[in-house]
Design a protein around this motif. Structure first.
Motif, short mmCIF file in Angstrom:
data_model
loop_
_atom_site.label_atom_id
_atom_site.label_comp_id
_atom_site.label_asym_id
_atom_site.label_seq_id
_atom_site.Cartn_x
_atom_site.Cartn_y
_atom_site.Cartn_z
N SER A 23 -10.20 -3.78 -82.47
CA SER A 23 -9.21 -2.97 -83.17
C SER A 23 -9.50 -1.47 -83.00
O SER A 23 -10.60 -1.00 -83.29
CB SER A 23 -9.20 -3.30 -84.67
N GLU A 24 -8.50 -0.74 -82.54
CA GLU A 24 -8.67 0.72 -82.40
C GLU A 24 -8.84 1.38 -83.76
O GLU A 24 -9.52 2.40 -83.88
CB GLU A 24 -7.49 1.32 -81.66
N LYS A 25 -8.22 0.83 -84.78
CA LYS A 25 -8.36 1.40 -86.12
C LYS A 25 -9.81 1.31 -86.60
O LYS A 25 -10.34 2.23 -87.21
CB LYS A 25 -7.44 0.69 -87.10
N THR A 73 -12.43 8.55 -75.86
CA THR A 73 -11.79 7.34 -75.34
C THR A 73 -10.51 7.02 -76.10
O THR A 73 -9.49 6.63 -75.51
CB THR A 73 -12.75 6.14 -75.44
N LEU A 74 -10.54 7.21 -77.40
CA LEU A 74 -9.37 6.90 -78.23
C LEU A 74 -8.22 7.88 -78.00
O LEU A 74 -7.09 7.61 -78.43
CB LEU A 74 -9.76 6.87 -79.71
N LEU A 75 -8.48 9.00 -77.35
CA LEU A 75 -7.39 9.91 -76.99
C LEU A 75 -6.44 9.27 -75.99
O LEU A 75 -5.30 9.71 -75.83
CB LEU A 75 -7.94 11.21 -76.40
N THR A 129 -0.68 7.40 -83.61
CA THR A 129 -1.48 7.59 -84.82
C THR A 129 -2.96 7.60 -84.50
O THR A 129 -3.73 8.41 -85.05
CB THR A 129 -1.16 6.49 -85.85
N THR A 130 -3.38 6.71 -83.61
CA THR A 130 -4.79 6.68 -83.20
C THR A 130 -5.16 7.94 -82.44
O THR A 130 -6.21 8.54 -82.68
CB THR A 130 -5.05 5.45 -82.31
N ARG A 131 -4.30 8.36 -81.50
CA ARG A 131 -4.57 9.58 -80.75
C ARG A 131 -4.67 10.78 -81.69
O ARG A 131 -5.57 11.62 -81.56
CB ARG A 131 -3.46 9.83 -79.72
N ASN A 132 -3.77 10.86 -82.63
CA ASN A 132 -3.75 11.98 -83.54
C ASN A 132 -4.99 11.99 -84.44
O ASN A 132 -5.62 13.02 -84.66
CB ASN A 132 -2.48 11.95 -84.39
N GLY A 133 -5.35 10.82 -84.96
CA GLY A 133 -6.54 10.74 -85.81
C GLY A 133 -7.80 11.10 -85.05
O GLY A 133 -8.68 11.79 -85.58
N SER A 134 -7.87 10.69 -83.81
CA SER A 134 -9.05 10.97 -83.00
C SER A 134 -9.19 12.46 -82.69
O SER A 134 -10.28 13.03 -82.82
CB SER A 134 -8.98 10.17 -81.70
N ILE A 135 -8.09 13.11 -82.29
CA ILE A 135 -8.19 14.52 -81.92
C ILE A 135 -8.51 15.38 -83.14
O ILE A 135 -9.23 16.38 -83.04
CB ILE A 135 -6.90 15.02 -81.22
N ARG A 136 -8.03 15.00 -84.29
CA ARG A 136 -8.31 15.80 -85.49
C ARG A 136 -9.79 15.71 -85.88
O ARG A 136 -10.40 16.71 -86.25
CB ARG A 136 -7.40 15.36 -86.63
N VAL A 137 -10.36 14.52 -85.79
CA VAL A 137 -11.78 14.36 -86.08
C VAL A 137 -12.62 15.07 -85.01
O VAL A 137 -13.56 15.80 -85.31
CB VAL A 137 -12.16 12.87 -86.17
N LEU A 169 4.55 18.22 -88.87
CA LEU A 169 3.65 17.18 -89.36
C LEU A 169 2.60 16.83 -88.31
O LEU A 169 2.81 17.03 -87.12
CB LEU A 169 4.45 15.94 -89.76
N THR A 170 1.49 16.27 -88.76
CA THR A 170 0.38 15.99 -87.85
C THR A 170 0.67 14.86 -86.86
O THR A 170 0.00 14.75 -85.85
CB THR A 170 -0.89 15.63 -88.65
N ASN A 171 1.68 14.04 -87.14
CA ASN A 171 2.03 12.96 -86.22
C ASN A 171 3.03 13.39 -85.17
O ASN A 171 3.54 12.57 -84.41
CB ASN A 171 2.57 11.75 -87.00
N GLY A 172 3.33 14.70 -85.11
CA GLY A 172 4.28 15.20 -84.13
C GLY A 172 5.71 15.24 -84.62
O GLY A 172 6.60 15.69 -83.90
N HIS A 173 5.95 14.82 -85.85
CA HIS A 173 7.28 14.88 -86.42
C HIS A 173 7.52 16.24 -87.07
O HIS A 173 6.58 17.01 -87.30
CB HIS A 173 7.48 13.77 -87.45
#
Length: 335
Positions: free
Chosen positions: A3-5, A28-30, A36-44, A132-136
């Motif tokens: 799971s990527e999450k 890697t997760l980028l 959502t996974t890409r966004n969470g990864s780049i922010r961390v 928004l952080t998800n690109g919206h």
């Protein structure tokens, strides 16, 4: 784990301990297919390292690949010894994008970090906008009395229509709800994803801006009341600045001060917690014409939206960048 999450949660847990094993997995997760996974990864990743490499989670795949290559190179070289900031606070990470509304030209425009227009949308008399952080993007239409969420392609993915009056400002809260200042009805409401009102307060004075603070209180700009106030969850006033020039926006800064835009006074002012002015556009010799919005940037500069467009100014009032606009900009958000 498959799971990527789970991978992202594990990498973040390691990052919070300053463990460099997190870096390669975050990169890697980028490449995930899930935004959502890409966004969470780049922010961390960016909060941990302080690096950017122009990665935008909702950008085109070919653009993302160049940024990912730069990240991989950094991890294999500087990343082995670079200073890390932990525990991470990814909520403070800013992409460098700018979104603004032009009320009279019926446009919402997004600029990249270099000031190039990358997205636009025709909206009837837009006023408030949030990236928004998800690109919206979240946008209010004053005349249509709607709040609409658009995805990266400009498609409508959510809309709130059951509003007591025309919406001015809007904010997406951490709990996923949306905070809306409904000026002419003197109400501030919070709605959930199902369009149900879950918080509703009547605040006399025509609230034109509403922002939820970390302590759970809400900061309000009252245009007709000529005040900026803070209210607790029950709507009780706990703090105020009075006798202002018809404030239309107010933002609580990380240092505890409050940045206020006053169109009738042609001024942007910063006040300390005691209500004392500590900075203003006039005090640094900067002329602003009917400023509708202002935001303090990470670099200490101030981004001001007024009748002439957008201007970024340093603390001494020197203009470092401009975006000219016919007939003015009604709101701006750097995200």
């Amino acid at each position: 784990d498959k799971s990527e999450k789970v991978k992202l949660a594990s990498a973040k847990a390691l990052a919070n301990l300053g463990d460099r094993q997190s870096l390669s997995m975050l990169v890697t997760l980028l490449e995930s297919e899930d935004i959502t996974t890409r966004n969470g990864s780049i922010r961390v990743l960016s909060a941990l390292t302080g690096q950017r490499h122009k990665f935008i989670a909702y950008d085109k795949p070919e653009n993302r690949q160049a940024s990912i290559a730069a990240w991989k190179q950094w991890v294999e070289s500087e990343g082995k010894t670079a200073s890390l900031t932990f525990p991470v606070n990814e909520s403070k990470f800013v992409l460098g994008r700018t979104i603004y509304t032009n009320y009279r030209l019926h446009r919402v425009v997004e600029l990249d970090a270099e000031g190039k227009e990358i997205w636009s949308q025709q909206v009837q008399n837009p006023w408030g906008c949030v990236g928004l952080t998800n690109g919206h993007r979240l946008v209010t239409s004053y005349t249509q009395r709607t709040v609409t969420e658009y995805d990266a392609q400009g498609n409508q993915v959510w809309q709130q229509t059951n509003l007591p009056s025309a919406p001015f400002r809007v904010e997406r809260l951490e709990n996923g709800n949306t905070l809306i200042a409904c000026s002419n009805s003197h109400r501030v409401i919070e709605v959930d994803a199902k369009n149900e009102i879950v918080w509703d307060k009547t605040i006399n004075g025509r609230p034109t801006d509403a922002r939820r603070l970390p302590n759970g209180n809400t900061l309000l700009a009252l245009q007709n009341g000529r005040r900026v106030i803070e209210v607790d969850p029950e709507g009780k006033e706990v703090w105020a600045i009075n006798n202002l020039g018809s404030p239309i926006s107010a933002d609580r800064l990380p240092n505890g001060n409050t940045l206020v835009s006053e169109p009738s006074g042609h001024s942007v002012r910063e006040f300390d917690p005691e209500g004392k002015e500590v900075w203003s556009s006039k005090s640094v010799g900067l002329h602003v014409q009917t400023p509708y919005d202002a935001t303090r940037l990470e670099n200490g500069n101030t981004l001001i939206a007024d009748w002439n467009g957008l201007r970024e100014v340093d603390p001494q009032g020197k203009v470092v960048s401009t975006v000219k606009q016919e007939q003015g900009v009604s709101s701006v958000c750097r995200f």
